[in-house]
Write a protein that holds these residues in place. Structure first.
Motif, PDB file in Angstrom:
ATOM      1  N   THR A 173      14.339  58.117 -35.397  1.00 56.55           N
ATOM      2  CA  THR A 173      13.994  59.497 -35.049  1.00 56.55           C
ATOM      3  C   THR A 173      14.199  59.744 -33.563  1.00 56.55           C
ATOM      4  OG1 THR A 173      11.670  59.000 -34.547  1.00 56.55           O
ATOM      5  CG2 THR A 173      12.211  59.485 -36.858  1.00 56.55           C
ATOM      6  N   ALA A 174      14.227  61.020 -33.186  1.00 56.22           N
ATOM      7  CA  ALA A 174      14.401  61.391 -31.782  1.00 56.22           C
ATOM      8  C   ALA A 174      13.268  60.858 -30.911  1.00 56.22           C
ATOM      9  CB  ALA A 174      14.480  62.910 -31.658  1.00 56.22           C
ATOM     10  N   ALA A 175      12.070  60.769 -31.474  1.00 56.92           N
ATOM     11  CA  ALA A 175      10.936  60.271 -30.695  1.00 56.92           C
ATOM     12  C   ALA A 175      11.178  58.855 -30.206  1.00 56.92           C
ATOM     13  CB  ALA A 175       9.661  60.332 -31.528  1.00 56.92           C
ATOM     14  N   MET A 176      11.935  58.067 -30.955  1.00 55.24           N
ATOM     15  CA  MET A 176      12.204  56.684 -30.554  1.00 55.24           C
ATOM     16  C   MET A 176      13.030  56.630 -29.280  1.00 55.24           C
ATOM     17  SD  MET A 176      12.965  55.033 -34.294  1.00 55.24           S
ATOM     18  CE  MET A 176      11.629  54.869 -35.497  1.00 55.24           C
ATOM     19  N   ARG A 177      13.954  57.588 -29.112  1.00 56.87           N
ATOM     20  CA  ARG A 177      14.736  57.645 -27.870  1.00 56.87           C
ATOM     21  C   ARG A 177      13.805  57.865 -26.692  1.00 56.87           C
ATOM     22  NH1 ARG A 177      16.320  57.579 -23.611  1.00 56.87           N
ATOM     23  NH2 ARG A 177      18.277  58.307 -22.673  1.00 56.87           N
ATOM     24  N   THR A 178      12.808  58.718 -26.866  1.00 54.38           N
ATOM     25  CA  THR A 178      11.841  58.974 -25.800  1.00 54.38           C
ATOM     26  C   THR A 178      10.995  57.737 -25.514  1.00 54.38           C
ATOM     27  OG1 THR A 178      11.753  61.280 -26.508  1.00 54.38           O
ATOM     28  CG2 THR A 178       9.977  60.520 -25.086  1.00 54.38           C
ATOM     29  N   GLN A 179      10.622  57.015 -26.553  1.00 56.86           N
ATOM     30  CA  GLN A 179       9.786  55.824 -26.377  1.00 56.86           C
ATOM     31  C   GLN A 179      10.514  54.693 -25.662  1.00 56.86           C
ATOM     32  OE1 GLN A 179       8.648  56.137 -30.744  1.00 56.86           O
ATOM     33  NE2 GLN A 179       6.886  55.015 -29.956  1.00 56.86           N
ATOM     34  N   MET A 180      11.831  54.789 -25.541  1.00 56.89           N
ATOM     35  CA  MET A 180      12.620  53.741 -24.888  1.00 56.89           C
ATOM     36  C   MET A 180      12.736  53.920 -23.386  1.00 56.89           C
ATOM     37  SD  MET A 180      15.713  53.321 -27.663  1.00 56.89           S
ATOM     38  CE  MET A 180      16.502  51.976 -26.790  1.00 56.89           C
ATOM     39  N   THR A 181      12.199  55.013 -22.851  1.00 57.94           N
ATOM     40  CA  THR A 181      12.455  55.350 -21.451  1.00 57.94           C
ATOM     41  C   THR A 181      11.511  54.715 -20.454  1.00 57.94           C
ATOM     42  OG1 THR A 181      11.037  57.300 -21.578  1.00 57.94           O
ATOM     43  CG2 THR A 181      13.368  57.592 -22.140  1.00 57.94           C
ATOM     44  N   GLY A 182      10.297  54.414 -20.871  1.00 55.64           N
ATOM     45  CA  GLY A 182       9.308  53.915 -19.926  1.00 55.64           C
ATOM     46  C   GLY A 182       8.528  55.016 -19.245  1.00 55.64           C
ATOM     47  N   VAL A 183       8.842  56.300 -19.534  1.00 55.65           N
ATOM     48  CA  VAL A 183       8.073  57.391 -18.941  1.00 55.65           C
ATOM     49  C   VAL A 183       6.725  57.486 -19.643  1.00 55.65           C
ATOM     50  CG1 VAL A 183      10.161  58.664 -18.357  1.00 55.65           C
ATOM     51  CG2 VAL A 183       9.007  59.145 -20.509  1.00 55.65           C
ATOM     52  N   LYS A 184       5.751  58.067 -18.974  1.00 51.13           N
ATOM     53  CA  LYS A 184       4.411  58.190 -19.542  1.00 51.13           C
ATOM     54  C   LYS A 184       4.436  59.175 -20.695  1.00 51.13           C
ATOM     55  CE  LYS A 184      -0.433  58.880 -18.269  1.00 51.13           C
ATOM     56  NZ  LYS A 184      -1.391  59.192 -17.176  1.00 51.13           N
ATOM     57  N   LEU A 185       3.905  58.744 -21.846  1.00 47.14           N
ATOM     58  CA  LEU A 185       3.947  59.550 -23.059  1.00 47.14           C
ATOM     59  C   LEU A 185       2.559  59.605 -23.703  1.00 47.14           C
ATOM     60  CD1 LEU A 185       7.151  57.960 -24.627  1.00 47.14           C
ATOM     61  CD2 LEU A 185       7.017  60.188 -23.527  1.00 47.14           C
ATOM     62  N   PRO A 186       2.342  60.586 -24.587  1.00 46.80           N
ATOM     63  CA  PRO A 186       1.076  60.633 -25.321  1.00 46.80           C
ATOM     64  C   PRO A 186       1.023  59.626 -26.467  1.00 46.80           C
ATOM     65  CG  PRO A 186       2.474  62.471 -25.957  1.00 46.80           C
ATOM     66  CD  PRO A 186       3.160  61.781 -24.820  1.00 46.80           C
ATOM     67  N   MET A 187       2.104  58.828 -26.630  1.00 42.96           N
ATOM     68  CA  MET A 187       2.154  57.790 -27.665  1.00 42.96           C
ATOM     69  C   MET A 187       2.648  56.508 -27.011  1.00 42.96           C
ATOM     70  SD  MET A 187       5.151  60.007 -28.926  1.00 42.96           S
ATOM     71  CE  MET A 187       6.877  59.955 -28.485  1.00 42.96           C
TER      72      MET A 187
END
Length: 339
Positions: free
Chosen positions: A53-67
């Motif tokens: 999913t697209a969320a996985m691309r975001t989770q790969m960045t190291g930026v602070k996330l709500p997950m």
């Protein structure tokens, strides 16, 4: 498969390095590791299907996330369908299919509490349990509250959520459904198969101008997976008492630093004078939604009133490719990997 027949080793996909810019195979590492053994209260599952999913691309960045973010050197994770191999405490039976959160590996040990048993007759095919239709169903039915005759605009209409949203909007009584996508090739399929009356194509001219052509009388409902320019354009076309459900930010998630942050200039005067409701929607906040959607989805798949568009790649070694192709917009619908 019995414990005695288990292989000694299995494969898992790890994050090689935080992703910046275009996602490539160099951001992943396929590692061979010992098959884990279940302890008290745990179940050993063999993964059969996994979603990217697209969320996985975001989770790969190291930026602070709500997950939680993925960690370099460790395996990724995500929604998957698996077969129970061993359940020492007897809460599950070997051979049962379960929904589990540890995709990206051939075998996984999970606490019994995180597994969800899949009823054999709930949906016609196991892959459908990885549909993102529950998000579209919840956003349109609960957050936006579609009314008969509404004009609905769905951004990112060819994605996992959007490819279900057009069908669902029609099912809920929408009078006209418009979707945005990245190519005319996808737009043709949206109009022919997936419930959309008209389309807006990114790069074919200003989004607002295209939307005015497609919805000359304005829109009543927005399901937004993209944000950015498309959210701004939707507000310009909002009719009085329009309802906007925001579920994603693909305009930044799939490129650049992969951030979930997507600033958009919104006219507060329009929001106030047209009484527009903007509501963020997350499936995780509605634990009862999955069961409700599964009932509706099963009914629709069986009678042919709903379809499940998806791309299927085979083999865990193809999982990195699957996510890379998703970020490049290569597929329509959900992107799955069969292990």
């Amino acid at each position: 498969m019995s414990l005695t027949a288990l292989p000694a080793m299995h494969r898992e996909v790890r994050l090689a390095a935080h992703a910046e810019g275009e996602l490539t195979s160099s951001h992943f590492l396929v590692a061979e590791v010992p098959v884990p053994q279940p302890g008290p209260g745990q179940v050993l599952v063999r993964t059969r299907l996994m979603a990217v999913t697209a969320a996985m691309r975001t989770q790969m960045t190291g930026v602070k996330l709500p997950m939680p973010s993925f960690v370099p050197g460790r395996a990724l994770w995500g929604a998957a369908v698996g077969e129970v191999v061993a359940a020492p405490d007897g809460g599950f039976t070997p051979g049962e299919l379960v929904h589990h959160p540890y995709g990206w590996r051939e075998f996984a040990v999970a606490e019994e509490s995180v597994l969800k048993r899949i009823e054999p007759d709930a949906l016609p095919m196991p892959a459908a349990h990885l549909s993102q239709g529950a998000t579209a169903w919840g956003a349109l039915r609960r957050a936006a509250g579609i009314r008969p005759g509404d004009t609905v605009f769905v951004t990112g209409a060819a994605g996992g959520v959007g490819s279900m949203a057009g069908q669902i909007a029609r099912r809920l009584g929408a009078g006209r459904v418009i979707g945005s996508t990245s190519s005319e090739r996808k737009a043709v399929r949206l109009r022919a198969e997936l419930g959309y009356d008209d389309t807006v194509v990114r790069g074919a001219g200003p989004i607002e101008h295209q939307l005015r052509r497609a919805a000359p009388d304005g829109i009543d409902v927005l399901l937004d997976t993209v944000a950015g320019e498309q959210l701004t354009a939707a507000l310009e076309l909002a009719r009085p008492d329009a309802r906007f459900a925001l579920v994603g930010a693909l305009s930044t998630q799939l490129g650049g630093d992969g951030s979930i942050t997507s600033p958009a200039g919104l006219d507060a005067g329009l929001i106030i004078t047209r009484r527009v409701t903007l509501r963020g929607f997350g499936r995780y906040a509605h634990p009862d939604l999955a069961e409700e959607w599964t009932r509706e989805f099963g009914k629709g798949l069986r009678d042919g009133s709903l379809v499940f568009p998806h791309a299927l790649l085979r083999g865990i070694a193809q999982a990195p490719r699957a996510l890379c192709e998703l970020t490049q917009g290569r597929h329509t619908g959900s992107v799955l990997v069969e292990l």
